[in-house]
Write an enzyme that holds these catalytic residues in place. Structure first.
Site, PDB file in Angstrom:
ATOM      1  CG  ASP A  34      -2.059  -0.999   1.069  1.00 46.77           C
ATOM      2  OD1 ASP A  34      -2.741  -0.937   0.025  1.00 46.77           O
ATOM      3  OD2 ASP A  34      -2.262  -1.841   1.968  1.00 46.77           O
ATOM      4  CG  MET A  36      -1.276   4.918   1.570  1.00 50.87           C
ATOM      5  SD  MET A  36      -2.234   4.868   3.094  1.00 50.87           S
ATOM      6  CE  MET A  36      -2.818   3.163   3.060  1.00 50.87           C
ATOM      7  CG  HIS A  65      -3.718  -0.196  -3.576  1.00 54.54           C
ATOM      8  ND1 HIS A  65      -4.539  -0.391  -2.483  1.00 54.54           N
ATOM      9  CD2 HIS A  65      -4.336   0.726  -4.358  1.00 54.54           C
ATOM     10  CE1 HIS A  65      -5.600   0.375  -2.603  1.00 54.54           C
ATOM     11  NE2 HIS A  65      -5.501   1.067  -3.720  1.00 54.54           N
ATOM     12  CG  PHE A 142      -6.079   5.244   7.978  1.00 57.36           C
ATOM     13  CD1 PHE A 142      -4.894   5.709   8.548  1.00 57.36           C
ATOM     14  CD2 PHE A 142      -6.934   6.170   7.396  1.00 57.36           C
ATOM     15  CE1 PHE A 142      -4.587   7.063   8.558  1.00 57.36           C
ATOM     16  CE2 PHE A 142      -6.638   7.526   7.388  1.00 57.36           C
ATOM     17  CZ  PHE A 142      -5.462   7.972   7.976  1.00 57.36           C
ATOM     18  N   GLY A 144      -7.430  -1.772   8.985  1.00 60.19           N
ATOM     19  CA  GLY A 144      -8.261  -2.020  10.154  1.00 60.19           C
ATOM     20  C   GLY A 144      -9.617  -1.332  10.167  1.00 60.19           C
ATOM     21  N   GLY A 175      -9.967  -4.199   1.851  1.00 57.09           N
ATOM     22  CA  GLY A 175     -10.445  -3.461   3.013  1.00 57.09           C
ATOM     23  C   GLY A 175     -11.446  -4.245   3.835  1.00 57.09           C
ATOM     24  N   GLY A 176     -11.114  -4.474   5.093  1.00 55.56           N
ATOM     25  CA  GLY A 176     -12.055  -5.130   6.000  1.00 55.56           C
ATOM     26  C   GLY A 176     -12.324  -6.592   5.681  1.00 55.56           C
ATOM     27  N   GLY A 196      -5.130  -7.253   5.476  1.00 57.18           N
ATOM     28  CA  GLY A 196      -4.055  -6.651   6.255  1.00 57.18           C
ATOM     29  C   GLY A 196      -4.137  -7.061   7.697  1.00 57.18           C
ATOM     30  CB  SER A 197      -5.981  -5.602  10.567  1.00 58.13           C
ATOM     31  OG  SER A 197      -7.203  -5.469   9.880  1.00 58.13           O
TER      32      SER A 197
END
Ligand code: DX5
Ligand code: ZN
Length: 221
Positions: A34, A36, A65, A142, A144, A175-176, A196-197
């Protein structure tokens, strides 16, 4: 088989090479990176140097990404550093067609990402040119964050459009992603999943990846 792409955003950056090798051993398919810029998204992360270090740490494809404005300025450096595919955001690219061509000309696979509020129709005229569409199931910036179910119809409509055009399109969701959210995304037509998380926040990366795979094949449980 679903493609599982752990995002190093949630890894321990002080031990990044070990963290990458650990998910490779745990059965990951791609490493999601990621990037950014503090402008397209309100966070700053990593650049080509870290991609180069990741490249040296693993044989897995690096799924890069880019959450940055003017991605044409940096795409060559990321490909040079070892990116397998480079994904840009439709919202960041007034000349999206040109951005996709650039990535392909550099010899990498080209992806386009859609924010939650961006309709699938934004890709009508470029769908045939991309290898991958990355559907954001959170607002980028972000790790999480909570999964947004609004992606289900977007995934389904992308898969329909790809099938109608006879395209071998990879649809990735970012995401999520958890063992609860991955199944319906897979069912809707996605075949690659960033986590990720869910992976890096778990005590056992292999078990977490195993749960994600199992949730995509409930009939085998
Ligand atoms: C969000 C990033 C994601 C993020 C996913 O801006 O693009 O790749 O790392 O993290 P989780 O899986 O924790 O939502
Ligand atoms: Zn991402």
């Amino acid at each position: 088989m679903p493609i599982i792409a752990p995002s190093i955003l949630s890894a321990d950056f002080g031990r990044l090479a070990d963290e990458i090798r650990a998910v490779e051993r745990a059965g990951a398919d791609w490493i999601h990176v990621d990037v950014m810029d503090g402008r397209f998204v309100p966070n700053l992360t990593i650049g080509p140097l870290v991609v180069r270090a990741a490249r040296a740490a693993t044989r897995l494809p690096l799924d890069v990404h880019l959450m940055i404005v003017e991605p044409e300025r940096y795409a060559p450096a990321f490909v040079e550093a070892g990116a397998y595919q480079v994904t840009v955001h439709a919202e960041a690219c007034p000349h999206l067609h040109r951005n996709i061509q650039q990535i392909r000309d550099l010899g990498a696979r080209a992806g386009v990402s859609l924010n939650p509020a961006t309709p699938v129709s934004a890709l009508d005229h470029v769908l045939d040119l991309v290898d991958l569409v990355l559907v954001m199931s959170v607002n980028p910036g972000f790790g999480g964050q909570a999964f947004l179910p609004l992606v289900f119809p977007k995934i389904a409509s992308l898969r329909r459009a790809a099938d109608q055009r006879g395209l071998d399109l990879c649809i990735e969701v970012d995401g999520g992603i958890t063992h609860d959210t991955i199944g319906p995304c897979h069912e809707a037509g996605a075949d690659a999943f960033v986590a990720g998380s869910y992976v890096y926040g778990s005590g056992d990366y292999g078990a977490a990846i195993g749960r994600l795979r199992a949730a995509c094949a409930p009939e085998t449980l």
